[in-house]
Write an enzyme that holds these catalytic residues in place. Structure first.
Site, mmCIF file in Angstrom:
data_model
loop_
_atom_site.group_PDB
_atom_site.id
_atom_site.type_symbol
_atom_site.label_atom_id
_atom_site.label_comp_id
_atom_site.label_asym_id
_atom_site.label_seq_id
_atom_site.Cartn_x
_atom_site.Cartn_y
_atom_site.Cartn_z
ATOM 1 N N GLY A 151 0.856 -1.182 0.000
ATOM 2 C CA GLY A 151 0.000 0.000 0.000
ATOM 3 C C GLY A 151 0.889 1.228 0.000
ATOM 4 N N SER A 184 5.872 -5.402 -0.921
ATOM 5 C CA SER A 184 5.837 -4.013 -1.392
ATOM 6 C C SER A 184 6.157 -3.048 -0.249
ATOM 7 C CB SER A 184 4.471 -3.728 -2.024
ATOM 8 O OG SER A 184 4.434 -2.471 -2.655
ATOM 9 N N ALA A 185 5.183 -2.288 0.238
ATOM 10 C CA ALA A 185 5.437 -1.361 1.347
ATOM 11 C C ALA A 185 5.946 -2.098 2.577
ATOM 12 C CB ALA A 185 4.167 -0.587 1.682
ATOM 13 N N HIS A 221 8.953 -3.188 -6.897
ATOM 14 C CA HIS A 221 8.325 -2.864 -8.187
ATOM 15 C C HIS A 221 9.320 -2.196 -9.134
ATOM 16 C CE1 HIS A 221 4.288 -3.469 -6.354
ATOM 17 N NE2 HIS A 221 4.784 -2.808 -5.327
ATOM 18 N N GLU A 257 9.068 -6.874 -10.167
ATOM 19 C CA GLU A 257 7.867 -7.604 -9.778
ATOM 20 C C GLU A 257 8.051 -9.076 -10.104
ATOM 21 O OE1 GLU A 257 4.338 -5.820 -11.319
ATOM 22 O OE2 GLU A 257 4.480 -4.126 -9.941
#
Length: 306
Positions: A151, A184-185, A221, A257
């Site tokens: 997020g 991710s985050a 990413h 990714e």
């Protein structure tokens, strides 16, 4: 954005040894006036967190740090965590029965928790979402494993500070040895700082210093430049190069990714279906395929000599 907020953000980004923007893993606070952390250091806890640092966490699994740092939650053509399902299941194993999920990176935490719970329960694991607990610190102290989802990285880090969880998570992972999965985050906050996130600063955390579970930064990413694109904005590589123009900035591992980094004690291995690009300050970036041994990045004392 006001001049006051801009100035605060600039000051935060300079935190770190020697005034560099890379930052260092959170350490104990240096108290100044009114009990605040001294300049250039994150206390690892937000206002009102001092009393939560008393006592020790209950007995955990013990042993070295175990991290699975995933670039993205969803890979094109697949479902949520589909591309890393086998990696997560192998990583958690049968010893873990329940996972503590941290949904702070998204605004709708209830919906996020439902998505994660459905997925983990389909794998045979129970899932508790930390936002449903009346005591987030105690939830971390009792956790068997932690999964922090993706997020907005600024929103996530601010919530970790606001809920007094920085030092608590560090202790459970680095001292008690419970497994940590980040996506991710959640991968961004596992590193030294969030300076190399791709996200907009929609909120302002008290510091850009993060959990410091590894002594380098990651850019999830990661995108390679498109030679056919007419877009005139900076490429990801150019932005990371700008970061390394600042002094004392650590290595940055650009995870494409589909890639992930497995850390077990002092060994780090690139996994997944895509590669990664490693950026070292003052040197040309290098390409690396799945299976690459990145253990040398875990040796903090060697980073400035790479």
């Amino acid at each position: 954005m006001s001049r006051k907020v801009t100035a605060k953000m600039a000051k935060s980004s300079m935190a770190g040894p020697g005034g560099g923007s890379g930052g260092a893993p959170p350490r104990g606070p240096r108290r100044g006036r009114k009990g605040r952390a001294g300049p250039g250091r994150a206390s690892g806890a937000g206002p009102g967190c001092a009393h939560r640092r008393r006592g020790t966490a209950p007995g955990g699994m013990g042993g070295p740090r175990r991290l699975l740092l995933v670039s993205n939650s969803t890979l094109h053509g697949g479902g949520y965590l589909g591309h890393c399902q086998q990696h997560i299941q192998s990583f958690l194993g049968q010893a873990v029965k329940r996972v503590l999920f941290v949904p702070y990176a998204l605004h709708d935490r209830d919906a996020y928790a439902r998505t994660a719970r459905e997925k983990f329960e389909s794998w045979g694991y129970g899932l508790d979402s930390i936002h449903e607990s009346c005591d987030p610190v105690e939830a971390v102290r009792k956790s068997e494993a932690i999964f922090i989802g993706g997020g907005n990285t600024f929103r996530l880090l601010k919530a970790l500070y606001d809920n007094c969880l920085i030092q608590e998570i560090r202790k459970r992972v680095l001292e008690d040895g419970i497994p940590y999965v980040g996506s991710s985050a959640g991968t961004n906050v596992a590193t030294i700082s969030i300076n190399t996130t791709n996200d907009m600063p929609i909120v302002y955390p008290p510091s850009l210093q993060a959990l410091g579970l590894v002594p380098f930064n990651i850019n999830p990413h990661y995108l390679d430049p498109d030679v056919k694109s007419t877009h005139m904005g900076e490429t990801r590589e150019e932005r990371i190069r700008q970061y390394h123009e600042e002094p004392n900035t650590p290595p940055v591992l650009g995870l494409r990714e589909g890639a992930m980094l497995l850390v077990e004690g002092d060994k780090a291995t690139l996994q997944g279906v895509t590669g990664a690009r490693l950026f070292l300050r003052g040197k040309k970036p290098t390409e690396h395929e799945p299976g690459t041994d990145f253990s040398f990045l875990l040796i903090d004392s060697n980073l400035q000599n790479l």
